[in-house]
Design a protein around this motif. Structure first.
Motif, short mmCIF file in Angstrom:
data_model
loop_
_atom_site.label_atom_id
_atom_site.label_comp_id
_atom_site.label_asym_id
_atom_site.label_seq_id
_atom_site.Cartn_x
_atom_site.Cartn_y
_atom_site.Cartn_z
N GLY A 135 0.80 -1.22 0.00
CA GLY A 135 0.00 0.00 0.00
C GLY A 135 0.82 1.26 0.00
N GLY A 136 2.09 1.20 0.39
CA GLY A 136 2.96 2.36 0.39
C GLY A 136 2.71 3.26 1.57
N ILE A 137 3.29 4.43 1.53
CA ILE A 137 3.13 5.44 2.56
C ILE A 137 2.36 6.60 1.97
CG2 ILE A 137 4.33 7.11 4.03
CD1 ILE A 137 6.66 5.18 4.18
N ASN A 138 1.26 6.97 2.59
CA ASN A 138 0.47 8.11 2.16
C ASN A 138 0.49 9.14 3.28
OD1 ASN A 138 -0.56 7.04 -0.37
ND2 ASN A 138 -1.62 5.57 0.93
N SER A 139 0.76 10.40 2.91
CA SER A 139 0.83 11.45 3.91
C SER A 139 -0.12 12.57 3.53
CB SER A 139 2.26 12.00 4.00
OG SER A 139 2.30 13.13 4.82
N GLY A 140 -0.86 13.06 4.51
CA GLY A 140 -1.73 14.21 4.29
C GLY A 140 -0.99 15.51 4.47
N GLY A 141 0.26 15.46 4.86
CA GLY A 141 1.07 16.67 5.08
C GLY A 141 2.47 16.48 4.53
N ALA A 142 3.36 17.34 4.93
CA ALA A 142 4.73 17.29 4.45
C ALA A 142 5.45 16.07 5.02
CB ALA A 142 5.48 18.56 4.86
N VAL A 143 6.41 15.56 4.26
CA VAL A 143 7.23 14.43 4.69
C VAL A 143 8.67 14.93 4.79
CG1 VAL A 143 8.10 12.15 4.10
CG2 VAL A 143 5.72 12.74 3.62
N SER A 144 9.31 14.67 5.90
CA SER A 144 10.68 15.11 6.10
C SER A 144 11.54 13.91 6.45
CB SER A 144 10.74 16.14 7.24
OG SER A 144 12.09 16.47 7.51
N ILE A 145 12.71 13.82 5.79
CA ILE A 145 13.68 12.77 6.10
C ILE A 145 14.96 13.46 6.55
CG2 ILE A 145 15.03 10.87 5.16
CD1 ILE A 145 12.73 10.47 3.13
N THR A 146 15.34 13.24 7.79
CA THR A 146 16.52 13.89 8.34
C THR A 146 17.44 12.83 8.93
OG1 THR A 146 15.14 15.78 8.92
CG2 THR A 146 17.32 15.67 9.93
#
Length: 186
Positions: free
Chosen positions: A48-59
């Motif tokens: 199904g993957g990753i679904n985001s309703g907002g911003a996604v940040s990878i740090t």
């Protein structure tokens, strides 16, 4: 905090828990997390993957760590960046990169204008870059080209920019200067 020792066979359709420490947690339906989800080692996501309703940040925590690696298994696109329903960047499984197109036909395909900002910019071929390479460059506003092992030459050199209708340009001597004439002998 909630500590569960052994409750074999319990069926809890709903629970509100402040803190939960679990060795393994299997969720068969939905898990709604109101704030943050912290994952210590790795996160594996199903089909199904990753679904985001907002911003996604990878740090990444370490400055020498790669921030994002995408690995595909199959022939699907590696990456599609969308602006609403418009695809603005595509990376195919062939490694072709498309800007403004979802069907790049080469390593880089751009649908639209390309801007090389500033002066003294190069489009080099082969393995050398800058003045030691060959290709096309902007030399302070004058477009130039260079062949492999050649020197940089102004584009348009030898062109007669104006003249009298019916006259022909020709080389009067060896060099790069064209001379207009109304008479030519063959």
């Amino acid at each position: 905090a909630l500590s569960v020792i052994d409750i074999s066979g319990i069926d809890a359709p709903a629970a509100t828990i402040g803190d939960l420490a679990v060795g393994t947690l299997d969720v068969w339906e939905n898990a709604d997390i109101a704030n943050n989800l912290y994952v210590g080692t790795g996160l594996n996501v199903g089909l199904g993957g990753i679904n985001s309703g907002g911003a996604v940040s990878i740090t990444p925590y370490a400055t020498t760590t790669t921030a994002l690696t995408i690995t595909t298994r199959g022939a699907g696109d590696i990456l599609n960046l969308m602006d609403s329903s418009s695809e603005v960047l595509t990376v195919l499984d062939t490694g072709h990169l498309g800007l403004g197109t979802s069907t790049p036909l080469s390593r880089l395909t751009v649908y639209g204008d390309i801007l090389a900002e500033g002066t003294d910019r190069y489009i080099n071929f082969g393995t050398a870059t800058g003045t030691s390479g060959y290709g096309i460059r902007d030399s302070s506003g004058q477009m130039q080209f260079s062949h492999s092992a050649g020197s940089w030459t102004d584009i348009g050199q030898g062109i007669v920019a104006s003249g009298t209708p019916g006259w022909l340009p020709y080389y009067a001597s060896y060099g790069t200067t064209l001379t207009p004439t109304s008479t030519i002998f063959i």
